[in-house]
Scaffold this active site. Structure first.
Site, PDB file in Angstrom:
ATOM      1  N   ARG A  96      53.163  61.529 -80.938  1.00 54.19           N
ATOM      2  CA  ARG A  96      53.465  60.770 -79.718  1.00 54.19           C
ATOM      3  C   ARG A  96      54.141  61.704 -78.733  1.00 54.19           C
ATOM      4  O   ARG A  96      54.907  62.585 -79.144  1.00 54.19           O
ATOM      5  CB  ARG A  96      54.469  59.653 -79.988  1.00 54.19           C
ATOM      6  N   LEU A  98      57.014  62.347 -76.332  1.00 60.19           N
ATOM      7  CA  LEU A  98      58.353  61.779 -76.200  1.00 60.19           C
ATOM      8  C   LEU A  98      58.636  61.494 -74.719  1.00 60.19           C
ATOM      9  O   LEU A  98      58.387  62.346 -73.860  1.00 60.19           O
ATOM     10  CB  LEU A  98      59.383  62.748 -76.784  1.00 60.19           C
ATOM     11  N   HIS A 114      53.326  73.025 -82.976  1.00 61.69           N
ATOM     12  CA  HIS A 114      52.010  72.668 -82.424  1.00 61.69           C
ATOM     13  C   HIS A 114      50.948  73.610 -82.996  1.00 61.69           C
ATOM     14  O   HIS A 114      51.130  74.839 -82.970  1.00 61.69           O
ATOM     15  CB  HIS A 114      52.057  72.798 -80.892  1.00 61.69           C
TER      16      HIS A 114
HETATM   17  C1  GRF Z   1      50.990  69.909 -87.901  1.00 62.54           C
HETATM   18  O1  GRF Z   1      49.953  70.856 -87.855  1.00 62.54           O
HETATM   19  C2  GRF Z   1      51.630  69.725 -86.548  1.00 62.54           C
HETATM   20  O2  GRF Z   1      51.690  70.897 -85.806  1.00 62.54           O
HETATM   21  C3  GRF Z   1      50.670  68.768 -85.900  1.00 62.54           C
HETATM   22  O3  GRF Z   1      50.377  67.842 -86.923  1.00 62.54           O
HETATM   23  C4  GRF Z   1      50.464  68.512 -88.179  1.00 62.54           C
HETATM   24  C5  GRF Z   1      51.384  67.723 -89.050  1.00 62.54           C
HETATM   25  O4  GRF Z   1      51.227  68.096 -90.397  1.00 62.54           O
HETATM   26  N1  GRF Z   1      51.204  68.174 -84.714  1.00 62.54           N
HETATM   27  P1  GRF Z   1      52.190  67.538 -91.530  1.00 62.54           P
HETATM   28  O5  GRF Z   1      52.310  66.021 -91.326  1.00 62.54           O
HETATM   29  O6  GRF Z   1      53.505  68.221 -91.385  1.00 62.54           O
HETATM   30  O7  GRF Z   1      51.502  67.873 -92.820  1.00 62.54           O
END
Ligand code: GRF
Length: 206
Positions: A96, A98, A114
């Site tokens: 989401r 923020l 990210h």
């Molecule tokens: C990660 O790659 C994060 O950067 C992205 O979603 C993924 C989350 O993975 N926004 P997890 O839930 O920590 O396994």
């Protein structure tokens, strides 16, 4: 000791990496709560480790800003974002954006991980977008959250070469293998003041 509030939406493998790191007494940060916008499976990692959890659903608020206020209040109840040592909010897979009021409340002690080399491929489908663009290289970025979408100052990055014929899931998992230790190291460096978020954020604005 840096107090962490971690926000997730999914499986929480980055959260799990932080929980495992923080179990070592020499790690300079502790997770005081884990929050989500949904009943995310990853909350189980926190519960198993005895870390308090909360869910604040956007559907239960009249506006995004109100959701952000409720989320902020839930975090502040655990002592992050209040007092002389504000702690750190870590968005580790929160799917989401923020709201601006939330960002202003915690900035610059608010970071995100990210799965792309920002400023390339911001947004919710970073891995898919990198593949669609034919990128030969992508990676992961840990950055300070500002009021834009994945536009805040970059703290750390790691590069991943894209393999021929790789699927989105395969590439994302290879990115996450670098993402978890990168996040753990970045949080450690913030806790040790090797990374000064106030200074980095001021430099970015000037
Ligand atoms: C990660 O790659 C994060 O950067 C992205 O979603 C993924 C989350 O993975 N926004 P997890 O839930 O920590 O396994």
């Amino acid at each position: 000791m840096l107090k962490l509030a971690v926000l997730i939406s999914g499986g929480g493998s980055n959260l799990k990496a932080l929980i495992e790191a923080a179990a070592d007494p020499s790690y300079p940060a502790r997770i005081v709560c884990v929050g989500s916008d949904t009943e995310a499976p990853g909350l189980e990692h926190a519960r198993a480790a005895g870390v308090p959890t909360f869910v604040v659903r956007p559907q239960d608020s009249d506006s995004r800003e109100e959701w952000g206020q409720l989320l902020a209040a839930a975090i502040q109840e655990h002592g992050v974002g209040t007092g002389p040592e504000p702690g750190l909010v870590v968005s580790a897979g929160l799917m989401r954006i923020l709201p601006a009021g939330f960002v202003r409340e915690f900035s610059p002690n608010l970071i995100n991980t990210h799965p792309a080399l920002l400023p390339l491929f911001p947004g919710a489908h970073a891995v898919r977008d990198a593949l669609a663009a034919g990128a030969t290289e992508t990676g992961v970025t840990v950055h300070i959250i500002d009021e834009g979408v994945d536009t805040g100052p970059v703290l750390r990055q790691a590069h991943v070469e894209v393999q021929p014929e790789e699927t989105e899931e395969e590439l994302h998992e290879r990115i996450k293998q670098l993402e978890r230790p990168l996040l753990v190291r970045t949080v450690r460096d913030i806790a040790l003041d090797t990374l000064d978020l106030v200074q980095i954020s001021q430099q970015h604005q000037s």
